[in-house]
Scaffold this motif. Sequence first.
Motif: not given
Length: 263
Positions: A200, A207-208, A203, A230-231, A227-228, A213, A233
């Motif tokens: 957490r 964030q961006n 991330l 879902q993003l 969590l990663p 990536q 990654l």
Amino acid sequence: MTSDHLLEGLHVAVTRPIDQAQSLCSSIEQHGGTAIAFPLIEVSALENYQAFEQQLTQLADTDWAIFISTNAVDFALPRVLKTHGQLPGQLRFAAIGHQTAHALSLYGINDVLIPEGRYDSETLLALPEMQNVSGKTIAIFRGVGGRELMAETLKTRGARVYFAESYQRINPQKNTGLLSTKWQQHKLNAVIVTSSEAMRYLLQMAQNETWLQHVTLCVNHERIAELPRQLGLKVLVAEAPGDAAMLLCLSKLVKSQLVKHHD
């Protein structure tokens, strides 16, 4: 462990607390990789132990003491022994895994219930001893905060549960500038993250950012991967806890990168 080239050319950031990261960093270097210490969690004593001491007054009437981590053992037991002189005779012990059980053994506690296979709350809760807890009083020794799953599940099974929180975790990093710079220099391929909390923090801070990536996040539990993923990654999950499984995970990454370079 002999030196070889299993991780040749791989640059890996390790996000564990400094003292817990040393053996893994050494192993990465021994296998020809480069380890970058980037602790996302720092463990420290509490500023005030009044609430913890208050909880200990219930220990004489407690059936089970569950220890969530080696830190829970190291920060709590010296205080428990100082307060009680010795541990209440009726108290039974459970630990989240072998390392935590080993930490308990250093205090002479050798009869410890531990889960088999996966070392997590779910696997511990699945054991028969944790099913028949109606009317029992259970203390969960942990750091401030943490997951509620174990307490909530035991309560639904009829247990009375309380927390004995003996340490705190903070994020010592202000940003991910070091990792971004390393990636720009082609010196970052993977980041090892072995707790949901550290993930957490990572991330939230990154964030961006572009580098996130492109690197692979190597984790040791499916829960940390959620969590990663879902993003969108790149995530690899080691097949078991412990350094050996993580090294195997990293070696797969090296092979996949070699394949890409040859394509």
